[in-house]
Write an enzyme that holds these catalytic residues in place. Structure first.
Site, mmCIF file in Angstrom:
data_model
loop_
_atom_site.group_PDB
_atom_site.id
_atom_site.type_symbol
_atom_site.label_atom_id
_atom_site.label_comp_id
_atom_site.label_asym_id
_atom_site.label_seq_id
_atom_site.Cartn_x
_atom_site.Cartn_y
_atom_site.Cartn_z
ATOM 1 N N GLY A 132 0.836 -1.199 0.000
ATOM 2 C CA GLY A 132 0.000 0.000 0.000
ATOM 3 C C GLY A 132 0.863 1.239 0.000
ATOM 4 O O GLY A 132 2.010 1.212 0.456
ATOM 5 N N ASP B 120 -10.249 5.062 14.623
ATOM 6 C CA ASP B 120 -10.366 4.806 13.183
ATOM 7 C C ASP B 120 -10.682 3.333 12.952
ATOM 8 O O ASP B 120 -10.105 2.689 12.078
ATOM 9 C CB ASP B 120 -9.067 5.204 12.463
ATOM 10 N N SER C 239 0.729 9.436 0.085
ATOM 11 C CA SER C 239 1.569 10.546 -0.364
ATOM 12 C C SER C 239 2.859 10.670 0.443
ATOM 13 O O SER C 239 3.854 11.197 -0.051
ATOM 14 C CB SER C 239 0.789 11.863 -0.306
#
Length: 368
Positions: free
Chosen positions: A19, A136, A22
């Site tokens: 994965g 999260d 930026s």
């Protein structure tokens, strides 16, 4: 020196890319010391925003060093180079994440969901007992080991809760997470109790496990928020879920933060406890509380024409008379989880805060 050379000096042979964002990426690698494959999260300080470097990254590193639980991805080593790159060596979830698992195999049988949900809830209790919150929680951040046991991962937005002079936990004002898993108070930009926020996300995850679809359509955040605040939870008729399972989900997806379940109440719930499986179900009354009694029936909500093409027919969690579905109705509307929710799990980027209901976060995610 490139990443492969840095890792080689530390005893790791770099593998494939898992994965990339930026300013962070995740690679697989083989550990010559451990003699098995690991995951390596590589963060480039030169590309990362100041807020992330000053607040979120130090928190993540501190918390990862504290955690030691069988249902949490292990952190083996953390090191940094003079060029400003941070390397976090972690346990590899060899069977991928929970979202891909459900997309491939469909909704889980309740017995399998119970086992996996108990593992996840135990990990959350461990964190909450340490006053650590994840903030999260979502299917993409739950990995599966070789035996398909759940492993909680990605503590990019985690933090240690603070307490006031009286010992009470203080409210959090940093809004993190993806919209589809975010509690109503977070979507509204209200200072929130972070442990209670985690519980809402747990409810969404359990719903996805047993239904194979999302509990709410996050393509219209304002409409989704209105439905959440009305405490409406609709279940696909085709899944034939038990009353105990629906009850647990309904009580976790409670918009009133003072009545939402705590993690200990989740772990002691009759659906989570196999030994209590023969006991009467807890019927849900109009106030959203429960009382001992016969298993409630569930009245289907008629899907509106706009959403009928992509949502399963649902039954609303209210103790009213069950109506029979029309022939072929389930097949017409049944759609499994097929779209991966947008996430900046590698980057942790935090757009500007929106505090008014008319200026809610965009559908893809709510990082603020």
């Amino acid at each position: 020196m490139d990443d492969a050379a840095v890792l080689k000096r530390q005893g790791y042979i770099m593998g494939i890319n898992l994965g990339e964002g930026s300013y962070a990426k995740v690679k697989s690698a083989y550990s010559e010391r451990l003699k098995f494959n690991v995951a390596v999260k590589i963060i480039d300080r030169k590309k990362a925003p100041t807020d992330f470097l000053e607040k979120f990254l130090p928190r993540e590193i501190e918390i990862l060093a504290m955690l030691n639980h069988r249902s949490i991805i292990k952190t083996y080593e953390i090191f940094e180079t003079s060029e400003g790159k941070v390397y976090i060596i972690m346990e590899l979830g060899v069977q991928g994440d929970l979202l891909e698992f459900i997309k491939t195999r469909g909704a889980l049988h309740e017995d399998d969901a119970r086992k996996k949900f108990h593992q996840l809830s135990s990990a959350i209790k461990y964190c909450h007992d340490l006053d650590i919150v994840h903030r999260d929680l979502k299917c993409e951040n739950i990995l599966l080991d070789k035996d398909f046991n759940l492993k909680l991962s990605d503590f990019s937005f985690s933090k240690r809760c603070l307490r006031d002079d009286s010992g009470r936990l203080t409210l959090s004002k940093t809004f993190c997470g993806s919209a589809a898993y975010a509690a109503p108070e977070v979507l509204q930009g209200i200072p929130y109790q972070p442990k209670v926020y985690d519980i809402w996300s747990l409810g969404v995850i359990l719903y996805i496990m047993v239904c194979g679809s999302m509990p709410y359509d996050d393509s219209d955040i304002k409409k989704m928020l209105r439905i959440q605040k009305e405490h409406r939870v609709n279940f696909p008729r085709s899944k034939r879920l038990t009353g105990e399972c629906k009850d647990l989900i309904y009580r976790m997806l409670q918009p009133d933060v003072n009545r939402r379940l705590h993690i200990d109440e989740i772990l002691s719930h009759c659906w989570v406890q196999p030994k209590a499986r023969g006991q009467p179900s807890e019927a849900i009354n109009k106030e959203g509380e429960t009382s001992r009694g016969p298993e409630p029936s569930w009245t289907p909500e008629t899907p509106d024409k706009k959403s009928a093409s992509k949502l399963e027919p649902r039954e609303e969690a209210q103790p009213e008379t069950q109506s029979e579905p029309k022939p072929n109705e389930e097949e017409m509307w049944q759609v499994p989880v097929s779209r991966q929710l947008d996430t900046t799990g590698l980057d942790g980027e935090l757009p500007g805060r929106e505090t008014e209901e008319e200026a809610l976060p965009q559908p893809s995610e709510t990082h603020t």
